[in-house]
Design a protein around this motif. Structure first.
Motif, short mmCIF file in Angstrom:
data_model
loop_
_atom_site.label_atom_id
_atom_site.label_comp_id
_atom_site.label_asym_id
_atom_site.label_seq_id
_atom_site.Cartn_x
_atom_site.Cartn_y
_atom_site.Cartn_z
N ARG A 147 0.72 -1.37 0.32
CA ARG A 147 -0.35 0.19 0.56
C ARG A 147 0.71 1.19 0.16
N SER A 148 0.35 2.48 -0.85
CA SER A 148 1.10 3.48 -0.74
C SER A 148 0.44 4.73 0.13
N ASN A 149 1.03 5.33 0.25
CA ASN A 149 0.85 6.33 0.98
C ASN A 149 1.61 7.49 0.54
N GLY A 150 0.54 8.41 0.47
CA GLY A 150 1.33 9.89 -0.27
C GLY A 150 1.88 10.87 0.61
N GLU A 163 2.67 11.52 3.94
CA GLU A 163 3.39 11.79 4.60
C GLU A 163 3.83 13.16 4.79
N ALA A 164 4.23 13.43 5.73
CA ALA A 164 5.24 14.75 6.69
C ALA A 164 6.24 15.02 6.68
N LEU A 166 8.84 19.57 0.78
CA LEU A 166 8.78 18.09 0.16
C LEU A 166 7.55 17.32 -0.12
N PHE A 167 7.20 17.54 1.38
CA PHE A 167 6.23 16.78 2.26
C PHE A 167 5.20 17.54 2.20
N TYR A 195 3.26 11.58 9.03
CA TYR A 195 1.97 10.27 8.85
C TYR A 195 2.73 9.56 9.69
N VAL A 196 2.71 8.38 9.73
CA VAL A 196 3.53 7.01 10.56
C VAL A 196 2.58 6.46 9.78
N ALA A 197 2.69 6.07 8.60
CA ALA A 197 2.20 4.94 7.78
C ALA A 197 2.41 3.10 8.89
N ILE A 222 10.06 3.78 14.24
CA ILE A 222 8.98 4.98 13.11
C ILE A 222 9.33 6.04 12.02
N ARG A 258 9.82 4.35 9.40
CA ARG A 258 9.11 4.36 8.16
C ARG A 258 8.26 5.26 8.20
N ILE A 259 8.46 6.71 8.39
CA ILE A 259 8.19 8.04 7.59
C ILE A 259 8.49 8.84 6.38
N ALA A 317 8.02 5.93 4.07
CA ALA A 317 6.89 6.67 3.31
C ALA A 317 6.38 7.41 2.35
N GLN A 318 7.64 8.27 2.64
CA GLN A 318 7.63 9.61 1.96
C GLN A 318 8.14 9.08 0.84
N GLU A 367 8.78 6.11 -0.54
CA GLU A 367 7.92 5.96 -2.11
C GLU A 367 6.94 6.99 -2.96
N SER A 368 6.63 8.12 -1.87
CA SER A 368 5.40 8.64 -2.65
C SER A 368 6.23 10.16 -4.21
#
Lengths: 172, 172
Positions: free
Chosen positions: A19-22, A24-25, A31-32, A48-50, B72, B75-76, B79-80, B82-83
């Motif tokens: 799964r993709s979560n776009g 995140e900050a 950039l985020f 955002y913790v995925a 954590i 993970r963050i 996920a960053q 990945e996008s």
């Protein structure tokens, strides 16, 4: 405990799930995307913790602290018994040699069912772990120590890297 | 992570070491001496936790949270990436497949030394874990969730025991 090298939090690590979560900050970076873009977290400025699903990082951490408090309570009760009730102390020691404390709740449930004397020990452990969690554990201190530890570790890692880098460069 | 069953806090458990501490206390009970009898903790009304040496329970817990925050942060950052940066994402994934996250500091130190691109990732992870610890992690919520979890677990354990006991009695 002192020799612990295994981190449960990182067990079953599945950082790279399909799964993709776009959304995140990261503070201070354009950039985020910020998680305020998520309809469920309007106005949230947090990273955002995925991959945590329904359980928040705070709940995960609390779950592990819950087990820690059981471990602490067993230590407290054991030390209490050692000084005035050697029979119960030995019974608890013998029980501990046969049962794992990895899952505190399971340990207490099994201790309750061992015998009536063990049941009394289990009830005391339940009482002590609750009192320790609510009264004795220094939550503010935990935050302070964790923040300090973070600063020190980050500084140390960067310093060590720079020193290694300088040595490598000078050795060329 | 979800399937974690190993508790590091209870590892290397040595509850029954030869040393004896007779100054343990339990609130509300006159059976136990209070730790105020220890010259180093004058006036302290807290339960004495044996066997922690120089490190307090808070420090032990902070140490494990420190590793958790690194996990954590990975993970963050993952996920960053990945996008918007699949190349870096794949590099981090590949590095993770070869290196354990059990020791977060060691992981970051190794990531720094892998290559210049990995070094940039490591620096971002250091930055993110610090920001997460100081800004995003909900410390008050942690305490609240842990206390609630404790109440619920204790109630559930006692209820289950009573139900088992009633069933056993009625089955006789």
């Amino acid at each position: 405990m002192e020799s612990c090298t295994i981190l449960p939090f990182s067990r079953s690590l599945s950082l790279f799930s399909p799964r993709s979560n776009g959304d995140e900050a990261r503070p201070g970076s354009s950039l985020f995307k910020r998680c305020s873009s998520r309809p469920t977290r309007i106005g949230c400025q947090k990273m955002y913790v995925a991959g945590f699903g329904e359980a928040s990082p705070e709940k995960k951490a609390a779950n592990h602290l819950h087990k820690f408090f059981t471990y602490i309570a067993v230590r407290i009760v054991s030390a209490q018994l050692e000084s005035y009730n050697r029979e119960a102390y030995n019974e608890l020691a013998e029980f501990l040699s046969r049962h794992s404390l990895n899952d505190g709740d399971k340990f207490c449930a099994e201790l309750m069912r061992e015998s009536s004397r063990h049941q009394a020990l289990a009830l005391r452990i339940l009482e002590v772990r609750s009192a320790y969690c609510k009264q004795d554990f220094e939550w503010d201190n935990l935050k302070r120590v964790a923040s300090k530890m973070m600063d020190e570790a980050n500084t140390r890692l960067m310093r060590e890297y720079v020193l290694d880098h300088v040595e490598t460069e000078s050795g060329k």
